[in-house]
Motif scaffolding. Sequence first.
Motif, PDB file in Angstrom:
ATOM      1  N   PHE A   5       0.894  -1.268  -0.102  1.00  0.00           N
ATOM      2  CA  PHE A   5       0.147   0.003   0.046  1.00  0.00           C
ATOM      3  C   PHE A   5       0.908   1.099  -0.018  1.00  0.00           C
ATOM      4  O   PHE A   5       1.971   1.244   0.452  1.00  0.00           O
ATOM      5  N   PHE A   6       0.524   2.184  -0.628  1.00  0.00           N
ATOM      6  CA  PHE A   6       1.205   3.604  -0.772  1.00  0.00           C
ATOM      7  C   PHE A   6       0.377   4.662  -0.114  1.00  0.00           C
ATOM      8  O   PHE A   6      -1.082   5.020  -0.366  1.00  0.00           O
ATOM      9  N   ALA A   7       0.930   5.096   0.960  1.00  0.00           N
ATOM     10  CA  ALA A   7       0.336   6.249   1.664  1.00  0.00           C
ATOM     11  C   ALA A   7       1.253   7.434   0.956  1.00  0.00           C
ATOM     12  O   ALA A   7       2.365   7.909   1.155  1.00  0.00           O
ATOM     13  N   ILE A  55       5.850   9.516   0.340  1.00  0.00           N
ATOM     14  CA  ILE A  55       5.210   8.361   0.176  1.00  0.00           C
ATOM     15  C   ILE A  55       5.747   7.314   1.247  1.00  0.00           C
ATOM     16  O   ILE A  55       6.895   7.517   1.267  1.00  0.00           O
ATOM     17  N   VAL A  56       4.785   6.737   1.871  1.00  0.00           N
ATOM     18  CA  VAL A  56       5.309   5.714   2.572  1.00  0.00           C
ATOM     19  C   VAL A  56       4.645   4.276   2.103  1.00  0.00           C
ATOM     20  O   VAL A  56       3.588   4.215   1.853  1.00  0.00           O
ATOM     21  N   LYS A  62      -0.029  -3.428   6.625  1.00  0.00           N
ATOM     22  CA  LYS A  62       0.005  -2.130   7.062  1.00  0.00           C
ATOM     23  C   LYS A  62       1.037  -1.671   7.760  1.00  0.00           C
ATOM     24  O   LYS A  62       0.875  -0.685   8.647  1.00  0.00           O
ATOM     25  N   GLN A  63       2.037  -2.298   7.943  1.00  0.00           N
ATOM     26  CA  GLN A  63       3.335  -2.171   8.624  1.00  0.00           C
ATOM     27  C   GLN A  63       4.320  -1.267   7.635  1.00  0.00           C
ATOM     28  O   GLN A  63       4.237  -1.507   6.268  1.00  0.00           O
TER      29      GLN A  63
END
Length: 80
Positions: A5-7, A55-56, A62-63
């Motif tokens: 996933f990209f935050a 970007i995280v 979700k780590q």
Amino acid sequence: MPIFFFAIDNGRYSTTDPKGLEFRNEEEAFREAVQAITEMAVDEVPDGNDRTFRIVVLNAHKQSLFECELNFKARRLSPD
């Protein structure tokens, strides 16, 4: 294939992809994040003097795995 996933935070809004993206491994996800942040900065040229793009990359649990951050600063310099 693993899901990542990209935050994303572009200095105006933040969002996390709810579906995620499949990559062969963490290294491929990392390279995609680096490419994505450079494209984001080019596409969204700052309209002010300062802007931070971030970007995280998160794994399927979700780590947080990686963080890419790009800071834009524009300053007028006074002549000596």
